[in-house]
Scaffold this motif. Structure first.
Motif, PDB file in Angstrom:
ATOM      1  N   GLN A  18      -2.684   5.798  10.691  1.00 55.67           N
ATOM      2  CA  GLN A  18      -4.110   6.097  10.569  1.00 55.67           C
ATOM      3  C   GLN A  18      -4.804   5.273   9.488  1.00 55.67           C
ATOM      4  O   GLN A  18      -5.993   5.035   9.557  1.00 55.67           O
ATOM      5  CB  GLN A  18      -4.340   7.587  10.248  1.00 55.67           C
ATOM      6  N   GLY A  19      -4.087   4.884   8.464  1.00 56.32           N
ATOM      7  CA  GLY A  19      -4.650   4.056   7.417  1.00 56.32           C
ATOM      8  C   GLY A  19      -5.088   4.811   6.180  1.00 56.32           C
ATOM      9  O   GLY A  19      -5.077   6.040   6.130  1.00 56.32           O
ATOM     10  N   PRO A  20      -5.495   4.060   5.165  1.00 59.35           N
ATOM     11  CA  PRO A  20      -5.801   4.647   3.865  1.00 59.35           C
ATOM     12  C   PRO A  20      -7.045   5.529   3.855  1.00 59.35           C
ATOM     13  O   PRO A  20      -7.104   6.481   3.089  1.00 59.35           O
ATOM     14  CB  PRO A  20      -5.976   3.432   2.949  1.00 59.35           C
ATOM     15  N   CYS A  21      -8.035   5.240   4.688  1.00 59.61           N
ATOM     16  CA  CYS A  21      -9.239   6.088   4.680  1.00 59.61           C
ATOM     17  C   CYS A  21      -8.909   7.501   5.147  1.00 59.61           C
ATOM     18  O   CYS A  21      -9.409   8.479   4.578  1.00 59.61           O
ATOM     19  CB  CYS A  21     -10.350   5.462   5.519  1.00 59.61           C
ATOM     20  N   ALA A  22      -8.068   7.616   6.156  1.00 62.46           N
ATOM     21  CA  ALA A  22      -7.637   8.950   6.603  1.00 62.46           C
ATOM     22  C   ALA A  22      -6.873   9.659   5.498  1.00 62.46           C
ATOM     23  O   ALA A  22      -7.041  10.864   5.285  1.00 62.46           O
ATOM     24  CB  ALA A  22      -6.771   8.832   7.861  1.00 62.46           C
ATOM     25  N   LEU A  34       0.863  -1.175   0.000  1.00 61.86           N
ATOM     26  CA  LEU A  34       0.000   0.000   0.000  1.00 61.86           C
ATOM     27  C   LEU A  34       0.900   1.227   0.000  1.00 61.86           C
ATOM     28  O   LEU A  34       1.730   1.391   0.896  1.00 61.86           O
ATOM     29  CB  LEU A  34      -0.906   0.014   1.226  1.00 61.86           C
ATOM     30  N   LEU A  35       0.755   2.048  -1.012  1.00 61.77           N
ATOM     31  CA  LEU A  35       1.526   3.284  -1.119  1.00 61.77           C
ATOM     32  C   LEU A  35       0.565   4.455  -1.081  1.00 61.77           C
ATOM     33  O   LEU A  35      -0.513   4.401  -1.680  1.00 61.77           O
ATOM     34  CB  LEU A  35       2.306   3.313  -2.439  1.00 61.77           C
ATOM     35  N   VAL A  36       0.945   5.520  -0.412  1.00 65.18           N
ATOM     36  CA  VAL A  36       0.110   6.714  -0.316  1.00 65.18           C
ATOM     37  C   VAL A  36       0.879   7.886  -0.912  1.00 65.18           C
ATOM     38  O   VAL A  36       2.051   8.099  -0.593  1.00 65.18           O
ATOM     39  CB  VAL A  36      -0.295   7.012   1.144  1.00 65.18           C
ATOM     40  N   PHE A  37       0.195   8.611  -1.789  1.00 68.42           N
ATOM     41  CA  PHE A  37       0.787   9.776  -2.440  1.00 68.42           C
ATOM     42  C   PHE A  37      -0.018  11.008  -2.071  1.00 68.42           C
ATOM     43  O   PHE A  37      -1.235  11.020  -2.194  1.00 68.42           O
ATOM     44  CB  PHE A  37       0.789   9.609  -3.963  1.00 68.42           C
ATOM     45  N   GLU A  38       0.689  12.026  -1.632  1.00 70.48           N
ATOM     46  CA  GLU A  38       0.057  13.302  -1.318  1.00 70.48           C
ATOM     47  C   GLU A  38       0.835  14.373  -2.067  1.00 70.48           C
ATOM     48  O   GLU A  38       2.054  14.449  -1.946  1.00 70.48           O
ATOM     49  CB  GLU A  38       0.096  13.543   0.194  1.00 70.48           C
ATOM     50  N   GLY A  39       0.129  15.162  -2.870  1.00 71.46           N
ATOM     51  CA  GLY A  39       0.819  16.138  -3.700  1.00 71.46           C
ATOM     52  C   GLY A  39       1.770  15.474  -4.675  1.00 71.46           C
ATOM     53  O   GLY A  39       2.845  15.984  -4.934  1.00 71.46           O
ATOM     54  N   LYS A  40       1.410  14.296  -5.163  1.00 75.04           N
ATOM     55  CA  LYS A  40       2.203  13.497  -6.107  1.00 75.04           C
ATOM     56  C   LYS A  40       3.524  12.994  -5.528  1.00 75.04           C
ATOM     57  O   LYS A  40       4.393  12.549  -6.240  1.00 75.04           O
ATOM     58  CB  LYS A  40       2.437  14.251  -7.419  1.00 75.04           C
ATOM     59  N   GLN A  41       3.655  13.062  -4.191  1.00 78.79           N
ATOM     60  CA  GLN A  41       4.858  12.581  -3.524  1.00 78.79           C
ATOM     61  C   GLN A  41       4.493  11.427  -2.590  1.00 78.79           C
ATOM     62  O   GLN A  41       3.484  11.479  -1.880  1.00 78.79           O
ATOM     63  CB  GLN A  41       5.508  13.693  -2.686  1.00 78.79           C
ATOM     64  N   LEU A  42       5.319  10.395  -2.570  1.00 75.91           N
ATOM     65  CA  LEU A  42       5.118   9.276  -1.659  1.00 75.91           C
ATOM     66  C   LEU A  42       5.233   9.780  -0.227  1.00 75.91           C
ATOM     67  O   LEU A  42       6.135  10.552   0.104  1.00 75.91           O
ATOM     68  CB  LEU A  42       6.174   8.199  -1.930  1.00 75.91           C
TER      69      LEU A  42
END
Length: 135
Positions: free
Chosen positions: A89-93, A74-82
């Motif tokens: 908190q998890g993916p829903c947050a 599972l990878l999370v990107f915010e502002g196109k940055q990892l």
């Protein structure tokens, strides 16, 4: 590209990725047919709901009695940055805060993806599924 029709890959990355929620369902305009001489297209997955997407992300995060297998990330990107800011908190947050979630090798944890990959493996040597969930 049929998996995200009627969006083209360019349109998806320019207008959807990290900008708005979108579920590409079997019944999406342009997914099942064409006009004139255009070839008929059909998505290999049944309709996926927003709840399905959240369940898949929870499985990838490890919110079940067993951890996801090696290779399922599972990878999370915010502002196109990892980012690792949502590990606790998890993916829903992450989604609620506007981040996008990617699950590499979703076929390991989500049965609809497993079925598609297994069917494709009858003709192709190496098939896997990465999913992209964007708020």
């Amino acid at each position: 590209a049929d998996l995200m029709a009627p969006c083209s890959p360019d349109d998806f990355f320019a207008n959807v990725w990290q900008r708005e929620p979108r579920v590409f369902s079997l019944s999406s305009r342009g997914a099942e047919g064409g006009s004139g001489d255009a070839p008929r297209r059909r998505r290999p997955l049944h309709d996926q709901t927003w709840a399905d997407c959240c369940d898949m992300l929870a499985f990838a995060w490890g919110a079940v009695p067993f951890p996801p297998p090696d290779g399922c990330d599972l990878l999370v990107f915010e502002g196109k940055q990892l980012t690792y800011a949502y590990d606790a908190q998890g993916p829903c947050a992450a989604l609620l805060n506007g981040a996008s979630c990617v699950v590499n090798h979703a076929e390991y944890i989500w049965p609809p993806m497993t079925r598609v990959c297994m069917a494709l493996r009858e003709r192709l040597v190496h098939v896997y599924c990465n999913t992209y969930v964007t708020p």
